[in-house]
Design a protein around this motif. Sequence first.
Motif, mmCIF file in Angstrom:
data_model
loop_
_atom_site.group_PDB
_atom_site.id
_atom_site.type_symbol
_atom_site.label_atom_id
_atom_site.label_comp_id
_atom_site.label_asym_id
_atom_site.label_seq_id
_atom_site.Cartn_x
_atom_site.Cartn_y
_atom_site.Cartn_z
ATOM 1 N N GLU A 113 -10.895 -2.959 46.086
ATOM 2 C CA GLU A 113 -9.958 -3.948 45.566
ATOM 3 C C GLU A 113 -9.038 -3.335 44.514
ATOM 4 O O GLU A 113 -7.831 -3.617 44.486
ATOM 5 N N VAL A 114 -9.596 -2.513 43.641
ATOM 6 C CA VAL A 114 -8.778 -1.855 42.614
ATOM 7 C C VAL A 114 -7.702 -0.990 43.272
ATOM 8 O O VAL A 114 -6.531 -1.011 42.872
ATOM 9 N N LEU A 117 -4.988 -3.197 44.749
ATOM 10 C CA LEU A 117 -4.134 -3.782 43.708
ATOM 11 C C LEU A 117 -3.241 -2.739 43.046
ATOM 12 O O LEU A 117 -2.111 -3.035 42.628
ATOM 13 N N THR A 118 -3.753 -1.513 42.938
ATOM 14 C CA THR A 118 -3.051 -0.455 42.205
ATOM 15 C C THR A 118 -1.948 0.182 43.034
ATOM 16 O O THR A 118 -0.968 0.692 42.487
ATOM 17 N N THR A 121 1.887 0.460 42.160
ATOM 18 C CA THR A 121 2.118 0.056 40.760
ATOM 19 C C THR A 121 2.111 1.225 39.794
ATOM 20 O O THR A 121 2.478 1.052 38.623
ATOM 21 N N SER A 164 -5.916 -0.039 36.569
ATOM 22 C CA SER A 164 -6.068 -1.206 37.438
ATOM 23 C C SER A 164 -5.298 -2.394 36.863
ATOM 24 O O SER A 164 -5.428 -2.702 35.672
ATOM 25 N N PRO A 165 -4.509 -3.097 37.686
ATOM 26 C CA PRO A 165 -3.822 -4.295 37.207
ATOM 27 C C PRO A 165 -4.798 -5.371 36.745
ATOM 28 O O PRO A 165 -4.458 -6.194 35.896
ATOM 29 N N ASN A 166 -6.012 -5.358 37.302
ATOM 30 C CA ASN A 166 -7.058 -6.287 36.882
ATOM 31 C C ASN A 166 -8.004 -5.524 35.963
ATOM 32 O O ASN A 166 -8.800 -4.697 36.415
ATOM 33 N N ARG A 167 -7.927 -5.794 34.666
ATOM 34 C CA ARG A 167 -8.696 -5.020 33.691
ATOM 35 C C ARG A 167 -10.197 -5.228 33.820
ATOM 36 O O ARG A 167 -10.978 -4.312 33.553
ATOM 37 N N VAL A 168 -10.606 -6.426 34.241
ATOM 38 C CA VAL A 168 -12.043 -6.676 34.415
ATOM 39 C C VAL A 168 -12.594 -5.819 35.551
ATOM 40 O O VAL A 168 -13.647 -5.179 35.420
ATOM 41 N N LEU A 169 -11.870 -5.784 36.667
ATOM 42 C CA LEU A 169 -12.297 -4.925 37.777
ATOM 43 C C LEU A 169 -12.272 -3.458 37.366
ATOM 44 O O LEU A 169 -13.133 -2.668 37.775
#
Length: 250
Positions: A113-114, A117-118, A121, A164-169
Amino acid sequence: MIPVGKVNKTMSNVWQQEVLAEIKPGGRVSDGDIVRQVRRAVLMQRLPPGTRLPEVTLGEVFGVSRSVVRKALTRLASEHVVDQRPNQVARVRAPDVDETRETFAARRLVEGEVAALTAGTLDKRILLQIEDRSNREREAFLANDEAARIEHSLAIHHLLAEHSPNRVLGAMLTDLILRTSIVIALYKRQGLASCYLEGDHPRLLEHLTKGDGAGARGDIERHLDSLQELLDLGPRDSSIDLKAILGGSA
């Protein structure tokens, strides 16, 4: 899983010498310094799973009190790097086969997923860093420098986690990269000199550059599948081969 009780080992003299060489004379060492050094040694597979980490020895290596060492070990335990049990010497974690499979399954989901998403970007500077690490990983492999190869490979995945655009992931991936490194050190097939996978990282870079999220996800999943296939997850009765893991005498 290798019975930890049957593995009689402590920190290698080689690693202790490396640590001492990095500590500046008269410099003050904090528990954070110890955490970083031990974590890095585990990532580089210099401290194999099951390795004993006596407080007294760590204190002597870093020139600090046992209270500082205890703080470091507590932090390492919270990061799942070491196991701490009452009235027992701390040890580098030695996950069992089930946890190993679960770790790879979790990392496939999270890093896939990371990567998706990345893709598209990352700025040119980060893409060049990934390319450089990929090239240096191959050079280290050809030079039979496994410690350097591991370092460059891990750096690529940490760059994904960091950006990663999602910092939690991204934070979850950072944790899973460390856990995966530990299980690879434990279950790498005997006699296997390297877990290098030719072309995997260049292909990932290509998909990240093009913004192909599905392709990047597929690259990560295949990369982790191939890594898992290099492991021996069957029953094991023998002790860890320290010389094979450390690349020298223990």
